[in-house]
Design a protein around this motif. Structure first.
Motif, short mmCIF file in Angstrom:
data_model
loop_
_atom_site.label_atom_id
_atom_site.label_comp_id
_atom_site.label_asym_id
_atom_site.label_seq_id
_atom_site.Cartn_x
_atom_site.Cartn_y
_atom_site.Cartn_z
N PHE A 83 0.83 -1.20 0.00
CA PHE A 83 0.00 0.00 0.00
C PHE A 83 0.87 1.25 0.00
O PHE A 83 0.63 2.19 -0.77
N ALA A 84 1.89 1.27 0.86
CA ALA A 84 2.80 2.41 0.88
C ALA A 84 3.53 2.55 -0.45
O ALA A 84 3.75 3.66 -0.95
N GLY A 85 3.90 1.42 -1.04
CA GLY A 85 4.57 1.47 -2.34
C GLY A 85 3.67 2.03 -3.43
O GLY A 85 4.13 2.80 -4.28
N ALA A 86 2.39 1.66 -3.40
CA ALA A 86 1.46 2.18 -4.40
C ALA A 86 1.28 3.68 -4.24
O ALA A 86 1.21 4.42 -5.24
N LEU A 87 1.19 4.15 -3.00
CA LEU A 87 1.10 5.59 -2.76
C LEU A 87 2.35 6.31 -3.25
O LEU A 87 2.26 7.37 -3.90
N CYS A 88 3.51 5.73 -2.98
CA CYS A 88 4.77 6.34 -3.42
C CYS A 88 4.86 6.38 -4.93
O CYS A 88 5.24 7.41 -5.52
N ALA A 89 4.51 5.27 -5.58
CA ALA A 89 4.57 5.23 -7.04
C ALA A 89 3.63 6.24 -7.66
O ALA A 89 3.97 6.95 -8.62
N SER A 90 2.41 6.33 -7.12
CA SER A 90 1.44 7.30 -7.64
C SER A 90 1.94 8.72 -7.46
O SER A 90 1.83 9.55 -8.37
N GLY A 91 2.53 9.01 -6.29
CA GLY A 91 3.04 10.35 -6.05
C GLY A 91 4.18 10.71 -6.99
O GLY A 91 4.24 11.83 -7.52
N LEU A 92 5.09 9.76 -7.24
CA LEU A 92 6.21 10.04 -8.15
C LEU A 92 5.72 10.25 -9.59
O LEU A 92 6.24 11.11 -10.30
N VAL A 93 4.73 9.47 -9.99
CA VAL A 93 4.19 9.63 -11.34
C VAL A 93 3.51 10.99 -11.48
O VAL A 93 3.64 11.66 -12.50
N ARG A 94 2.80 11.42 -10.45
CA ARG A 94 2.13 12.71 -10.52
C ARG A 94 3.14 13.87 -10.52
O ARG A 94 2.92 14.89 -11.19
N LEU A 95 4.23 13.70 -9.79
CA LEU A 95 5.22 14.77 -9.71
C LEU A 95 6.14 14.82 -10.92
O LEU A 95 6.45 15.91 -11.44
N LEU A 96 6.60 13.64 -11.36
CA LEU A 96 7.64 13.58 -12.39
C LEU A 96 7.15 13.05 -13.72
O LEU A 96 7.89 13.11 -14.71
N GLY A 97 5.94 12.51 -13.76
CA GLY A 97 5.46 11.89 -14.98
C GLY A 97 5.83 10.41 -15.01
O GLY A 97 6.73 9.95 -14.27
N GLY A 98 5.16 9.68 -15.86
CA GLY A 98 5.38 8.24 -15.92
C GLY A 98 6.77 7.84 -16.37
O GLY A 98 7.35 6.87 -15.86
N TRP A 99 7.37 8.57 -17.31
CA TRP A 99 8.66 8.19 -17.86
C TRP A 99 9.79 8.34 -16.84
O TRP A 99 10.81 7.64 -16.91
N LEU A 100 9.65 9.26 -15.89
CA LEU A 100 10.67 9.43 -14.86
C LEU A 100 10.24 8.81 -13.53
O LEU A 100 11.05 8.23 -12.82
N GLY A 101 8.97 8.95 -13.21
CA GLY A 101 8.48 8.49 -11.92
C GLY A 101 8.56 6.99 -11.74
O GLY A 101 9.02 6.50 -10.70
N LEU A 102 8.14 6.24 -12.76
CA LEU A 102 8.14 4.78 -12.63
C LEU A 102 9.55 4.20 -12.56
O LEU A 102 9.83 3.33 -11.73
#
Length: 303
Positions: free
Chosen positions: A232-251
């Protein structure tokens, strides 16, 4: 009892968790059946796999189909507006896919437990639940939580015109939430009781006290945090990184962080896993106490 897009991930994660919780019993089962005929080594003769299939078929599938019929818009994450918009393949995928996904998760984790890769079996659980929570939190368009918290298609369409608090309150007072609450108490309650029961049953077998480094209550809490809290924490972190940096950098950045947290030899997750007392060696490695149990069980069988 969950939206179609996330159901298979949940089933896979639940099946893998069942196998991991019964890891010691599965290893003992393999030792007892070593050298026996094909009937006793049949997959259908494995009681833990059979109970996993029953859980998926008797609890997960009917509750999911009920919600799909009651609220097809919510059950499809608002891809369909009503019954006419639900493709028959969705129903087939849900009814047939959940038991299959649970079986695949169980067999994958069981195979890893039996070859002494228990930590990798645990990662099967983490992967399944990460995809489940990731679908519910982020989804395919960043609006996963909006779709989950909108009981109807109209609520989802009006999401931007009202506050999050009001949307949450509307969801908590909806019939969909009431059904989720009632079904969740049965399905999730049964799932947790089964996993804890199998884990504690495994601790009674020879060698478990040596491997478990903490009291049972603490071990159960660590196991729950590792299987459910970490994804759950990982999903929140991944979603936050994608929102901040975009999918190409966040993922990619999240993948690097996840690899460091999960795969490093001295990662805190590996250390906590070692405290629980789940087997992490090949099933053929038989300590003297375990060999005595196997010999006693085998000798007591009628000829």
């Amino acid at each position: 009892m969950i939206e179609i897009q996330a159901a298979l991930f949940w089933a896979y994660g639940a099946g893998a968790t069942f196998a991991l919780a019964a890891g010691r019993q599965l290893q003992l089962w393999e030792r007892i059946n070593a050298g026996e005929g094909p009937r006793t080594r049949s997959r259908a003769a494995n009681p833990y796999l059979t109970l996993t299939i029953l859980f998926a078929s008797v609890l997960m599938v009917p509750t999911g189909l009920f919600l799909l019929w009651q609220n097809p818009s919510w059950a499809t994450m608002h891809v369909a507006d009503g019954h006419r918009g639900v493709w028959a393949g969705f129903v087939l995928l849900y009814a047939g896919g959940i038991p299959v996904a649970a079986i695949l998760g169980f067999l994958a984790a069981q195979a890893l437990v039996l070859v002494g890769a228990g930590y990798w079996a645990y990662l099967q659980c983490v992967g399944g639940y990460f995809l489940l929570f990731g679908t519910l939190i982020h989804g395919w368009d960043g609006r996963g939580y909006e779709r989950f918290l909108s009981p109807g298609s109209g609520d989802f369409a009006r999401w931007a015109h009202d506050s999050v608090v009001n949307h949450v309150l509307d969801f908590l007072t909806s019939g969909t939430f009431l059904a989720l609450f009632l079904f969740g108490a049965v399905v999730i309650g049964t799932m947790l009781m089964t996993e804890i029961g199998w884990l504690m049953e495994g601790w009674t077998l020879p060698g478990a006290d040596r491997d478990r480094k903490v009291p049972r209550v603490v071990a159960v809490g660590i196991a729950a945090a590792g299987v459910y809290g970490l994804p759950f924490a990982g999903a929140l972190c991944a979603s936050g990184l994608v929102r901040l940096l975009g999918g190409w950098l966040g993922l990619p950045l999240f993948a690097v962080l996840a690899g460091f947290v999960l795969l490093a030899r001295r990662s805190p997750v590996r250390w906590l896993y070692g405290l629980v007392g789940v087997p992490d060696r090949h099933w053929r490695v038989e300590p003297e106490a375990e060999s005595a149990v196997v010999a006693q069980v085998t000798s007591s069988r009628p000829e």
